[in-house]
Design a protein around this motif. Sequence first.
Motif, short mmCIF file in Angstrom:
data_model
loop_
_atom_site.label_atom_id
_atom_site.label_comp_id
_atom_site.label_asym_id
_atom_site.label_seq_id
_atom_site.Cartn_x
_atom_site.Cartn_y
_atom_site.Cartn_z
N ARG A 192 0.85 -1.19 0.00
CA ARG A 192 0.00 0.00 0.00
C ARG A 192 0.89 1.24 0.00
O ARG A 192 1.02 1.92 1.01
N PRO A 193 1.51 1.51 -1.14
CA PRO A 193 2.41 2.67 -1.20
C PRO A 193 1.64 3.98 -1.13
O PRO A 193 0.41 3.99 -1.27
N VAL A 194 2.38 5.08 -0.94
CA VAL A 194 1.73 6.41 -0.95
C VAL A 194 2.32 7.26 -2.08
O VAL A 194 2.29 8.48 -2.02
N ASP A 195 2.87 6.59 -3.10
CA ASP A 195 3.54 7.34 -4.17
C ASP A 195 2.60 8.31 -4.91
O ASP A 195 3.00 9.41 -5.28
N PHE A 196 1.33 7.92 -5.10
CA PHE A 196 0.41 8.84 -5.80
C PHE A 196 0.16 10.09 -4.94
O PHE A 196 0.03 11.20 -5.46
N HIS A 197 0.07 9.86 -3.63
CA HIS A 197 -0.17 11.00 -2.72
C HIS A 197 1.02 11.96 -2.81
O HIS A 197 0.85 13.18 -2.94
N PRO A 238 -6.94 4.71 -10.28
CA PRO A 238 -7.91 5.60 -9.61
C PRO A 238 -7.99 5.34 -8.10
O PRO A 238 -8.95 4.75 -7.60
N SER A 239 -6.97 5.75 -7.41
CA SER A 239 -6.87 5.52 -5.96
C SER A 239 -7.84 6.44 -5.20
O SER A 239 -7.83 7.66 -5.39
N ALA A 240 -8.65 5.82 -4.34
CA ALA A 240 -9.62 6.60 -3.56
C ALA A 240 -8.88 7.55 -2.63
O ALA A 240 -9.15 8.76 -2.59
N GLY A 241 -7.92 7.00 -1.89
CA GLY A 241 -7.21 7.82 -0.90
C GLY A 241 -6.44 8.95 -1.55
O GLY A 241 -6.49 10.10 -1.07
N ALA A 242 -5.75 8.68 -2.65
CA ALA A 242 -4.95 9.73 -3.29
C ALA A 242 -5.87 10.82 -3.86
O ALA A 242 -5.59 12.01 -3.76
N ASN A 271 -8.10 -7.72 -8.09
CA ASN A 271 -7.28 -6.82 -8.93
C ASN A 271 -6.74 -5.61 -8.19
O ASN A 271 -6.03 -4.80 -8.77
N VAL A 272 -7.11 -5.44 -6.91
CA VAL A 272 -6.69 -4.23 -6.21
C VAL A 272 -5.60 -4.51 -5.16
O VAL A 272 -4.56 -3.85 -5.15
N TYR A 273 -5.83 -5.49 -4.30
CA TYR A 273 -4.84 -5.81 -3.26
C TYR A 273 -4.45 -7.29 -3.35
O TYR A 273 -5.28 -8.16 -3.07
C1 UD1 Z 1 -9.48 2.86 0.31
C2 UD1 Z 1 -10.32 2.32 1.41
C3 UD1 Z 1 -10.17 0.81 1.51
C4 UD1 Z 1 -10.38 0.15 0.16
C5 UD1 Z 1 -9.53 0.81 -0.91
C6 UD1 Z 1 -9.81 0.29 -2.31
C7 UD1 Z 1 -10.29 4.14 3.02
C8 UD1 Z 1 -9.93 4.61 4.35
N1 UD1 Z 1 -9.94 2.91 2.67
O1 UD1 Z 1 -8.13 2.64 0.67
O2 UD1 Z 1 -11.15 0.33 2.44
O3 UD1 Z 1 -10.03 -1.20 0.25
O4 UD1 Z 1 -9.78 2.23 -0.93
O5 UD1 Z 1 -11.13 0.48 -2.65
O6 UD1 Z 1 -10.96 4.84 2.29
N2 UD1 Z 1 -1.94 2.77 -4.70
C9 UD1 Z 1 -0.66 3.02 -5.13
N3 UD1 Z 1 -0.06 4.18 -4.72
C10 UD1 Z 1 -0.70 5.07 -3.92
C11 UD1 Z 1 -2.01 4.81 -3.49
C12 UD1 Z 1 -2.61 3.64 -3.92
O7 UD1 Z 1 -0.05 2.22 -5.84
O8 UD1 Z 1 -0.09 6.11 -3.58
C13 UD1 Z 1 -2.60 1.50 -5.13
C14 UD1 Z 1 -2.83 0.56 -3.94
O9 UD1 Z 1 -1.69 -0.21 -3.66
C15 UD1 Z 1 -4.00 -0.26 -4.44
C16 UD1 Z 1 -4.79 0.74 -5.29
O10 UD1 Z 1 -3.89 1.81 -5.60
O11 UD1 Z 1 -3.55 -1.31 -5.24
C17 UD1 Z 1 -6.02 1.30 -4.64
O12 UD1 Z 1 -5.70 1.86 -3.42
P1 UD1 Z 1 -6.50 3.09 -2.83
O13 UD1 Z 1 -7.76 3.30 -3.60
O14 UD1 Z 1 -5.59 4.24 -2.66
O15 UD1 Z 1 -6.87 2.55 -1.41
P2 UD1 Z 1 -7.01 3.42 -0.09
O16 UD1 Z 1 -7.50 4.77 -0.43
O17 UD1 Z 1 -5.79 3.28 0.72
#
Ligand code: UD1
Length: 427
Positions: free
Chosen positions: A122-127, A162-166, A326-328
Amino acid sequence: MDSIYIVGGNRLTGEVKVSGSKNGTLAIMAGALLAKGPTILENVPRITDVHTMMEMLQELGVRVRELEPNTFEIDATDLQSHEAPYDLVKKMRASFCVAGPLIGRLGYAKVPMPGGCDIGARPVDFHVKGLQMLGAKVTMEHGYVEAKADKLKGATIYLDFPSAGATQHIMTAACLAEGVTRIENCAMEPEVNDLAEFLIAMGAKIKGGGTSTIEIEGVDEMRGARYRMIPDRMEAGTLAMAACITRGDVLLTDCSPEHCSAMFKKLQETGVKVIEGPDWARVIADSRPKATDIKTMPHPGFPTDMQQPFAALLAVADGTSVITENVYERRFKYVSELGRMGADIIQEGRTAIIKGVPKLTGAEVSSSDLRAGAALIIAALAADGRSEISGVEHIDRGYERIVDKLASLGAEIVRREAAPETSARMA
Ligand code: UD1
């Protein structure tokens, strides 16, 4: 340490209210840092992840108080600290998202690299890329990300996934930036749109929430707002699957069926009847589920969070099902635990092949992460005999009063401190 004890076999029936969204609340709480003036959040779920975020805000100098059950006031007027403590961020990945608002308000953020459920890389590179493109000078040393900018500047940012957190993080960072920010290939999760609506209520100028391109025009200042959390679609899905595996008939109230569309469609493929209203859904199952395949995807695809609970249902389906994650990549830790309950699942890489068995059997199992815990609860509700589920602290992260809710629907379920020896049946 507590465990959850379940004697399987009871049919779930009745009505249950879905709590407020965990993921929506966490993002909105980080967004509340942007405002000078009090923000009031309603329908906030009382779960440990939300509690961790509250502690985080308090550490930063924010006043947090509970006005009434599930309603909180957050006042970040006197935001002082730019440093998020490691012991809180390591518990929960979402807390990393305070960095953007801190830069917006104070020009500087120091935030540890995050933790959270162990479900894959679970990297934070997009952030980090997003903050850099907005003009922040970012360094990563000694386990901390430090980001500085006197004033962030709008930019066009394309996300590789399309990262939710980023998406949420960059949106909040962009609110107080100079000029226009565009986030392309952004997440379309309901919680992203919800954050956009909340930020708009605070005075932000945002277009495109819920679509794959979001545009944010920076403003000089934001004010507090009153906002109600959307229903938790993951809790709704979990309760629906619990109903289905027991061949039950359950009405989910305060539920948003449009957010649960992929889950409900897949449940229908297993033979379940789903009746939807504007803010409710009724799930009726009267026979053994039929096998079906799922592939997890970003919204509006089937959510990765529901892959594990759905696997529990498919474990007793008639036929063979294939799950593709496909996500984790590591979101399969529940497989061996379901195996202890008699499930026939083979996992290879990102795929799990589930040969449905007519019956699971109760066992002592351990939850390795939040949704694995949900999967074990669902399996135990249908299993023959008694199950003991440990690792309840993971379940507490995201489910509000899950034991009470399932008990109210007729499940034989209790939570108590694990005793050295436990009776075969719960008193
Ligand atoms: C959020 C949800 C989590 C859910 C996930 C996917 C919260 C608090 N958590 O987590 O419950 O399982 O969405 O729907 O809202 N990634 C990168 N680099 C980044 C960020 C993400 O490579 O900087 C990848 C992750 O490894 C993963 C994918 O993007 O494979 C999706 O992750 P992301 O949507 O960011 O998940 P979270 O926002 O952490």
